[in-house]
Design an enzyme around this catalytic site. Sequence first.
Site, mmCIF file in Angstrom:
data_model
loop_
_atom_site.group_PDB
_atom_site.id
_atom_site.type_symbol
_atom_site.label_atom_id
_atom_site.label_comp_id
_atom_site.label_asym_id
_atom_site.label_seq_id
_atom_site.Cartn_x
_atom_site.Cartn_y
_atom_site.Cartn_z
ATOM 1 N N CYS A 107 95.378 -72.854 -45.211
ATOM 2 C CA CYS A 107 95.623 -71.682 -44.380
ATOM 3 C C CYS A 107 94.562 -70.603 -44.620
ATOM 4 O O CYS A 107 93.360 -70.875 -44.547
ATOM 5 C CB CYS A 107 97.042 -71.164 -44.632
ATOM 6 S SG CYS A 107 97.666 -69.981 -43.412
ATOM 7 N N ALA A 108 94.970 -69.380 -44.922
ATOM 8 C CA ALA A 108 94.023 -68.275 -45.092
ATOM 9 C C ALA A 108 93.117 -68.442 -46.289
ATOM 10 O O ALA A 108 92.138 -67.702 -46.438
ATOM 11 C CB ALA A 108 94.793 -66.955 -45.216
#
Length: 325
Positions: A107-108
């Site tokens: 993800c991030a």
Amino acid sequence: MTRIVFALVPGVHLLDLAGPAQVFSTAAGLGHPYELCHVSERADVPSAQGLTLRASTHWPALGAGDIVVVPGWRRAPGHPPAPVVAPATARRIAAHHAAGGLVASVCAGAFALGQAGLLDGRRCTTHHELQDDLARHHRSATVVRDVLYVTDDRVVTSAGIASGIDLALHLVAARHGPATAARTARAMVVYARRNGDAPQAGAMLRHRAHLSDAVHRAQDLIDARYTSPLRLTDLAAAAGVSERTLTRRFTAATGLTPLRYQQELRLEHAERLIGQGTTVEAAAHAVGFTDARMLRRLRLRSRIPAAPTAAPAATADSVVLAAST
């Protein structure tokens, strides 16, 4: 011992961390030596879900065979591209890759790899809500959309949340083979999936998306001894069921009889050898065929769309698998 170092950022998503951690922990339980470490800039790390985690503030010594994973954290789309990890952490991540190590993100976490300079000129991905931001903040990177994960020169990035499990299963498969990844996934009661942008998953993974323990046990034996003739009675004994029951359950779970499954394994391995320059005859013998005729027939059949057929009879593999080689 392979170290898996999770670099945690405040606001970390629990599943971004727990998914890959569970994969490596499960693989360790299957006999593969993994040591999980958790590091952060501060000892107490608040998660996005309200649970505070405890991490070490000191990085362990790392070798080229170790892996650094940056789980994602709560980050609103359009958030300013301020540094997401301390400069010292970014330097450690970059140095590990420069020394031959593998780095990964969920993800991030891709933004931390970008801060470390590891996305420049590489393909990558992240959560679908953050893809535009990643492309805007790291213009020299190629953001691949709508895939589970992307690998590029020991930099592995994955999409959001549960895709970290797919990423970790991929890494286990790359190091220990798809059968180990399949057993790890089965122990976790998840599908062993692959990225749609990567090469197609092998038969060992493609036909493991079921929950029949008897069939999994039979597949384990075929996976380990696919080059040898295998008696259906031995497979049934390993599975703990009768021959007729095994064939019925195997076909229902995989769409193949045990014989067809073994042939598919042989065909895949032979195609890989042929692609590396091995002759058809040599490849046939290497994967267990007594001559190349059966391999040629299987290769031809794999290129022709099959017409719908009735389910095979329960005694289709009645005596010995791969007998007609």
